[in-house]
Design a protein around this motif. Sequence first.
Motif, PDB file in Angstrom:
ATOM      1  N   GLY A  13      25.051  -7.092  10.278  1.00 61.97           N
ATOM      2  CA  GLY A  13      23.881  -8.204   9.181  1.00 61.97           C
ATOM      3  C   GLY A  13      23.627  -8.750  10.504  1.00 61.97           C
ATOM      4  N   SER A  16      19.531 -10.912  11.217  1.00 64.02           N
ATOM      5  CA  SER A  16      18.340 -12.064  10.526  1.00 64.02           C
ATOM      6  C   SER A  16      19.605 -12.958   9.323  1.00 64.02           C
ATOM      7  CB  SER A  16      17.866 -11.418   9.468  1.00 64.02           C
ATOM      8  OG  SER A  16      18.322 -10.521   8.115  1.00 64.02           O
ATOM      9  N   ILE A  18      22.033 -15.646   7.450  1.00 67.35           N
ATOM     10  CA  ILE A  18      23.439 -16.198   8.665  1.00 67.35           C
ATOM     11  C   ILE A  18      23.888 -15.345   9.663  1.00 67.35           C
ATOM     12  CG2 ILE A  18      23.725 -18.001   6.632  1.00 67.35           C
ATOM     13  CD1 ILE A  18      26.201 -16.309   5.716  1.00 67.35           C
ATOM     14  N   ASP A  38      23.241  -3.726  12.968  1.00 75.45           N
ATOM     15  CA  ASP A  38      21.897  -3.931  11.776  1.00 75.45           C
ATOM     16  C   ASP A  38      20.997  -2.543  11.072  1.00 75.45           C
ATOM     17  OD1 ASP A  38      20.865  -7.030  10.489  1.00 75.45           O
ATOM     18  OD2 ASP A  38      19.592  -5.303   9.794  1.00 75.45           O
ATOM     19  N   VAL A  63      22.735   0.428  12.795  1.00 74.59           N
ATOM     20  CA  VAL A  63      23.476   0.773  12.107  1.00 74.59           C
ATOM     21  C   VAL A  63      23.573   0.713  10.469  1.00 74.59           C
ATOM     22  CG1 VAL A  63      26.519   1.061  12.259  1.00 74.59           C
ATOM     23  CG2 VAL A  63      25.515   0.034  14.316  1.00 74.59           C
ATOM     24  N   ASP A  64      23.865   1.574   9.621  1.00 70.53           N
ATOM     25  CA  ASP A  64      23.836   1.141   8.240  1.00 70.53           C
ATOM     26  C   ASP A  64      25.648   1.224   8.025  1.00 70.53           C
ATOM     27  OD1 ASP A  64      23.799   1.731   5.931  1.00 70.53           O
ATOM     28  OD2 ASP A  64      22.753   2.760   5.654  1.00 70.53           O
ATOM     29  N   VAL A  65      25.781   0.092   7.663  1.00 68.26           N
ATOM     30  CA  VAL A  65      27.357   0.127   7.820  1.00 68.26           C
ATOM     31  C   VAL A  65      27.778   1.017   6.572  1.00 68.26           C
ATOM     32  CG1 VAL A  65      27.830  -2.317   9.429  1.00 68.26           C
ATOM     33  CG2 VAL A  65      27.435  -1.988   6.667  1.00 68.26           C
ATOM     34  N   ASN A  91      29.506  -9.450   8.044  1.00 70.27           N
ATOM     35  CA  ASN A  91      28.736 -10.524   7.394  1.00 70.27           C
ATOM     36  C   ASN A  91      27.461  -9.584   6.065  1.00 70.27           C
ATOM     37  OD1 ASN A  91      26.501 -12.096   6.649  1.00 70.27           O
ATOM     38  ND2 ASN A  91      25.185 -11.378   8.407  1.00 70.27           N
ATOM     39  N   ILE A 142      32.712 -11.951   5.091  1.00 63.19           N
ATOM     40  CA  ILE A 142      32.404 -12.799   4.172  1.00 63.19           C
ATOM     41  C   ILE A 142      32.241 -12.069   2.934  1.00 63.19           C
ATOM     42  CG2 ILE A 142      29.175 -14.204   3.742  1.00 63.19           C
ATOM     43  CD1 ILE A 142      30.882 -14.441   6.658  1.00 63.19           C
ATOM     44  N   TYR A 157      27.753  -6.785  -8.024  1.00 65.04           N
ATOM     45  CA  TYR A 157      27.964  -7.953  -6.703  1.00 65.04           C
ATOM     46  C   TYR A 157      29.059  -8.602  -7.273  1.00 65.04           C
ATOM     47  CZ  TYR A 157      26.392 -11.377  -3.068  1.00 65.04           C
ATOM     48  OH  TYR A 157      26.106 -12.357  -2.201  1.00 65.04           O
ATOM     49  N   LYS A 161      32.613  -8.305  -4.063  1.00 63.51           N
ATOM     50  CA  LYS A 161      33.011 -10.013  -3.419  1.00 63.51           C
ATOM     51  C   LYS A 161      33.927 -10.495  -3.792  1.00 63.51           C
ATOM     52  CE  LYS A 161      29.603 -10.638  -0.720  1.00 63.51           C
ATOM     53  NZ  LYS A 161      29.075 -10.285   0.302  1.00 63.51           N
ATOM     54  N   SER A 190      28.651 -20.773  -1.991  1.00 59.43           N
ATOM     55  CA  SER A 190      27.349 -20.302  -2.673  1.00 59.43           C
ATOM     56  C   SER A 190      25.955 -20.116  -2.723  1.00 59.43           C
ATOM     57  CB  SER A 190      27.305 -21.595  -3.758  1.00 59.43           C
ATOM     58  OG  SER A 190      26.690 -22.257  -4.539  1.00 59.43           O
ATOM     59  N   ILE A 192      22.624 -19.327  -0.493  1.00 59.53           N
ATOM     60  CA  ILE A 192      22.436 -20.052   0.715  1.00 59.53           C
ATOM     61  C   ILE A 192      20.360 -19.951   0.914  1.00 59.53           C
ATOM     62  CG2 ILE A 192      22.925 -20.164   3.002  1.00 59.53           C
ATOM     63  CD1 ILE A 192      24.837 -17.774   2.436  1.00 59.53           C
ATOM     64  N   THR A 194      18.109 -18.417   2.846  1.00 59.03           N
ATOM     65  CA  THR A 194      17.784 -17.386   3.449  1.00 59.03           C
ATOM     66  C   THR A 194      16.715 -16.370   3.379  1.00 59.03           C
ATOM     67  OG1 THR A 194      19.650 -15.590   2.683  1.00 59.03           O
ATOM     68  CG2 THR A 194      20.344 -17.066   4.826  1.00 59.03           C
ATOM     69  N   PHE A 197      18.807 -14.635  -1.611  1.00 60.95           N
ATOM     70  CA  PHE A 197      18.762 -14.586  -3.091  1.00 60.95           C
ATOM     71  C   PHE A 197      17.344 -16.094  -4.187  1.00 60.95           C
ATOM     72  CE2 PHE A 197      22.945 -13.358  -2.445  1.00 60.95           C
ATOM     73  CZ  PHE A 197      22.651 -13.081  -3.491  1.00 60.95           C
ATOM     74  N   ARG A 270      13.903 -10.381  -1.952  1.00 63.33           N
ATOM     75  CA  ARG A 270      13.053 -10.101  -1.609  1.00 63.33           C
ATOM     76  C   ARG A 270      12.142  -9.380  -1.838  1.00 63.33           C
ATOM     77  NH1 ARG A 270      15.183 -12.610   3.459  1.00 63.33           N
ATOM     78  NH2 ARG A 270      17.545 -12.163   3.661  1.00 63.33           N
TER      79      ARG A 270
HETATM   80  N1  NAD Z   1      22.175 -15.570   0.749  1.00 62.25           N
HETATM   81  C1  NAD Z   1      23.192 -16.031  -0.200  1.00 62.25           C
HETATM   82  O1  NAD Z   1      22.626 -17.087  -1.035  1.00 62.25           O
HETATM   83  C2  NAD Z   1      24.657 -15.427   0.013  1.00 62.25           C
HETATM   84  C3  NAD Z   1      25.480 -16.501  -0.364  1.00 62.25           C
HETATM   85  C4  NAD Z   1      27.088 -16.036  -0.628  1.00 62.25           C
HETATM   86  C5  NAD Z   1      27.408 -14.524  -0.188  1.00 62.25           C
HETATM   87  N2  NAD Z   1      26.196 -14.068   1.466  1.00 62.25           N
HETATM   88  C6  NAD Z   1      26.567 -13.152   1.972  1.00 62.25           C
HETATM   89  O2  NAD Z   1      26.065 -13.645   3.067  1.00 62.25           O
HETATM   90  C7  NAD Z   1      26.168 -12.303   3.825  1.00 62.25           C
HETATM   91  C8  NAD Z   1      24.412 -12.418   4.838  1.00 62.25           C
HETATM   92  O3  NAD Z   1      23.816 -12.781   3.743  1.00 62.25           O
HETATM   93  P1  NAD Z   1      22.159 -13.508   4.309  1.00 62.25           P
HETATM   94  O4  NAD Z   1      21.736 -14.436   3.057  1.00 62.25           O
HETATM   95  O5  NAD Z   1      22.551 -14.127   5.849  1.00 62.25           O
HETATM   96  O6  NAD Z   1      20.674 -12.285   3.845  1.00 62.25           O
HETATM   97  P2  NAD Z   1      19.846 -11.718   5.045  1.00 62.25           P
HETATM   98  O7  NAD Z   1      19.343 -10.292   3.663  1.00 62.25           O
HETATM   99  O8  NAD Z   1      19.370 -12.863   5.257  1.00 62.25           O
HETATM  100  O9  NAD Z   1      20.403 -10.827   6.054  1.00 62.25           O
HETATM  101  C9  NAD Z   1      21.663 -10.339   5.883  1.00 62.25           C
HETATM  102  C10 NAD Z   1      20.955  -8.861   7.018  1.00 62.25           C
HETATM  103  O10 NAD Z   1      22.139  -7.915   6.883  1.00 62.25           O
HETATM  104  C11 NAD Z   1      21.413  -6.662   7.426  1.00 62.25           C
HETATM  105  N3  NAD Z   1      22.032  -5.284   6.285  1.00 62.25           N
HETATM  106  C12 NAD Z   1      21.720  -5.054   5.119  1.00 62.25           C
HETATM  107  N4  NAD Z   1      22.082  -3.368   5.444  1.00 62.25           N
HETATM  108  C13 NAD Z   1      22.691  -3.868   5.949  1.00 62.25           C
HETATM  109  C14 NAD Z   1      23.375  -1.876   6.072  1.00 62.25           C
HETATM  110  N5  NAD Z   1      24.027  -1.680   5.826  1.00 62.25           N
HETATM  111  N6  NAD Z   1      24.155  -2.113   7.220  1.00 62.25           N
HETATM  112  C15 NAD Z   1      23.765  -3.374   8.372  1.00 62.25           C
HETATM  113  N7  NAD Z   1      22.957  -4.319   8.043  1.00 62.25           N
HETATM  114  C16 NAD Z   1      22.767  -3.837   7.033  1.00 62.25           C
HETATM  115  C17 NAD Z   1      19.798  -7.056   7.325  1.00 62.25           C
HETATM  116  O11 NAD Z   1      19.604  -6.121   7.377  1.00 62.25           O
HETATM  117  C18 NAD Z   1      20.009  -8.451   7.681  1.00 62.25           C
HETATM  118  O12 NAD Z   1      19.533  -8.291   8.589  1.00 62.25           O
HETATM  119  C19 NAD Z   1      25.730 -11.073   2.730  1.00 62.25           C
HETATM  120  O13 NAD Z   1      27.710 -10.659   2.982  1.00 62.25           O
HETATM  121  C20 NAD Z   1      25.462 -11.653   1.164  1.00 62.25           C
HETATM  122  O14 NAD Z   1      26.356 -11.644   0.202  1.00 62.25           O
HETATM  123  C21 NAD Z   1      24.806 -14.611   0.868  1.00 62.25           C
END
Ligand code: NAD
Length: 270
Positions: A13, A16, A18, A38, A63-65, A91, A142, A157, A161, A190, A192, A194, A197, A270
């Motif tokens: 991931g 984009s 974090i 990603d 890659v779809d993880v 991540n 993460i 979710y 986690k 909590s 973020i 990005t 959320f 999103r």
């Molecule tokens: N944003 C928040 O508020 C928040 C809070 C706590 C934890 N997190 C966790 O942090 C991590 C990153 O979150 P973010 O806010 O940067 O999200 P984001 O949506 O901005 O980025 C996630 C990235 O993962 C990629 N992705 C999604 N599904 C995928 C898959 N099946 N295979 C490969 N890549 C895939 C997406 O294309 C994207 O580039 C996540 O695990 C999320 O659960 C986020």
Amino acid sequence: MTKIKDTIVLVTGGASGIGRLMGDMCLQNGAAKLIIWDVNKEKLDSTTRELRAFHFIVHPYLVDVGNTQLVIEMAAKVKQEVGMVDILINNAGIITGNKMFSEISHHDVDKIMDINTNALMHVTLEFLPEMIKKGFGHIVNISSAAGMLANPQMSVYCASKWAVAGWSESMRIELENGKTGVHVTTVNPSYIDTGMFTGVSTNWLIPLLKPEALAAKVVRAVKYNRLFVRAPFMVQLIPFTRGIIPVRLFDLIVGKWFGVYRSMHGFKGR
Ligand SMILES: NC(=O)c1ccc[n+]([C@@H]2O[C@H](COP(=O)([O-])OP(=O)(O)OC[C@H]3O[C@@H](n4cnc5c(N)ncnc54)[C@H](O)[C@@H]3O)[C@@H](O)[C@H]2O)c1
């Protein structure tokens, strides 16, 4: 200390959010190569282009993880084309909406658990044995504050986690007991800023974290082999407060008075 200089880093991931920032910061800290996995082709291409403009070595893979067979195939490809991974940042994660559990589909349950939980274990299984053999490595998982605190309208979710947190810590203890030289950091942030959320309500207790600050904290945690990144500070108090305050009182104070249990009401994502 885990030295980042001259290492090979893989971020799932990483196109984009974090993930992108953590990859970028690892390169700025001297990582030799960054591998990005990603599922978003457009973001994968633009991130790779932008990082390569700074003369960084970046290897993007679509890659779809959540697809275990693909994970196994791509891991073999990475080892052949790029080399052994030293630092793995698990991540990639998703959320599919803010429905009550009774309204969630079987498809969404499987999808969330596959990507947010199972994928981390499958990806790690592909790279951990070589790290142990080499006696060097770091795995970042993460999770989320939602992996320490129950919250309505995100039950699956939360489940995904919580599972990550339990697995990550268990593996950390195994690796430490075995004196393997491989370190594990579990990350519980909590909300973020990005976009993942968008629409959630935040306040002084659960502020919207700055992605850059959180990513920098994680990279620092890798350098100094920290076991956890829990942000903001209040997240660090969750285990203690949950342990000493009766559940109904905790629901009242944290859930109702501080509004944590209402935080997903306005979720748009999103
Ligand atoms: N944003 C928040 O508020 C928040 C809070 C706590 C934890 N997190 C966790 O942090 C991590 C990153 O979150 P973010 O806010 O940067 O999200 P984001 O949506 O901005 O980025 C996630 C990235 O993962 C990629 N992705 C999604 N599904 C995928 C898959 N099946 N295979 C490969 N890549 C895939 C997406 O294309 C994207 O580039 C996540 O695990 C999320 O659960 C986020």
